[in-house]
Design an enzyme around this catalytic site. Structure first.
Site, PDB file in Angstrom:
ATOM      1  N   ASP A  10      -7.258 -18.213  55.916  1.00 59.70           N
ATOM      2  CA  ASP A  10      -8.336 -18.805  55.135  1.00 59.70           C
ATOM      3  C   ASP A  10      -7.861 -20.208  54.743  1.00 59.70           C
ATOM      4  O   ASP A  10      -6.684 -20.561  54.956  1.00 59.70           O
ATOM      5  CB  ASP A  10      -8.606 -17.946  53.897  1.00 59.70           C
ATOM      6  N   ASP A  12      -9.464 -22.651  51.638  1.00 61.48           N
ATOM      7  CA  ASP A  12      -9.520 -22.968  50.211  1.00 61.48           C
ATOM      8  C   ASP A  12      -8.917 -21.857  49.367  1.00 61.48           C
ATOM      9  O   ASP A  12      -9.292 -20.688  49.484  1.00 61.48           O
ATOM     10  CB  ASP A  12     -10.977 -23.204  49.779  1.00 61.48           C
TER      11      ASP A  12
END
Length: 216
Positions: A10, A12
């Site tokens: 991922d 953020d």
């Protein structure tokens, strides 16, 4: 012993320490429109793509302020912060990326942010070259917690989802990667996993530096 063939990250809150910046800008926007505390709304948007996030925010703002006005103000405040300095990396991120690159492990990013924005953020933070591909939320029809984005990233790496290690910070992201059949490690950022999420049986570590030392 390593039992994965590729790693999917991922972005953020996992690689980039950006969620606190988004949250501060969100709170400032709420203050601008005199909306009070909408922290729970922000948390529900974490890990979702732009379509799902818009739906959550539109419903929460109904009768208070137009979504477009809120979003414009929020994005303006975010851009001010982001344009000042590159978003800092999370602890252990660069060390982990370097270690994986040294072992020739294929790597991808699967983020709910739009692809070009993600590539820009990763480039600004000097880590884009580590990745073989970036899959943003605009490239899939269903966002996290649906598994589509992780399956898509694995396909682009030409690796079976079951042979991938997925690294996530949010609950929606963890559910997405677990549903895709991956080995899942959560490094929580703003929200700690609750009992319902922990029941999925994934691995929870303190930061990305621990991933290097973990024996898979």
């Amino acid at each position: 012993m390593q039992n994965f063939k590729a790693v999917i990250f991922d972005m953020d809150g996992l690689l980039l320490d950006s969620e606190r910046l988004y949250y501060a800008s969100f709170q400032e926007t709420c203050s601008h429109f005199r909306l009070g505390d909408l922290s729970d709304v922000f948390k529900r948007c974490l890990g979702t793509n732009s379509v799902t996030g818009k739906a959550i925010l539109t419903k929460a703002l109904d009768g208070l302020v137009a979504y477009d006005a809120f979003r414009t103000k929020w994005e303006h405040l975010i851009s001010i912060v982001m344009d000042e300095i590159p978003v800092p990396l999370k602890n252990g991120a660069e060390q982990l990326l370097s270690t994986l690159k040294g072992s020739h492990t294929p790597m991808a990013v699967a983020t709910s942010s739009d692809t070009e924005l993600a590539r820009t953020r990763l480039s600004d933070s000097k880590i884009l070259p580590y990745f073989d591909c970036v899959v943003g939320g605009d490239l899939v029809s269903k966002g996290k917690p649906d598994p589509e984005i992780y399956v898509t990233a694995a396909t682009r790496l030409d690796v079976s989802p079951s042979d991938c290690l997925a690294l996530e910070d949010s609950g929606n992201g963890v559910r997405s990667a677990v549903s895709a059949g991956m080995i899942v490690v959560q490094v929580p950022d703003m929200i700690q996993p609750d009992d319902e999420l922990l029941a999925l049986g994934h691995i929870v570590l303190k930061d990305l530096s621990e991933v290097i030392r973990y024996h898979f």
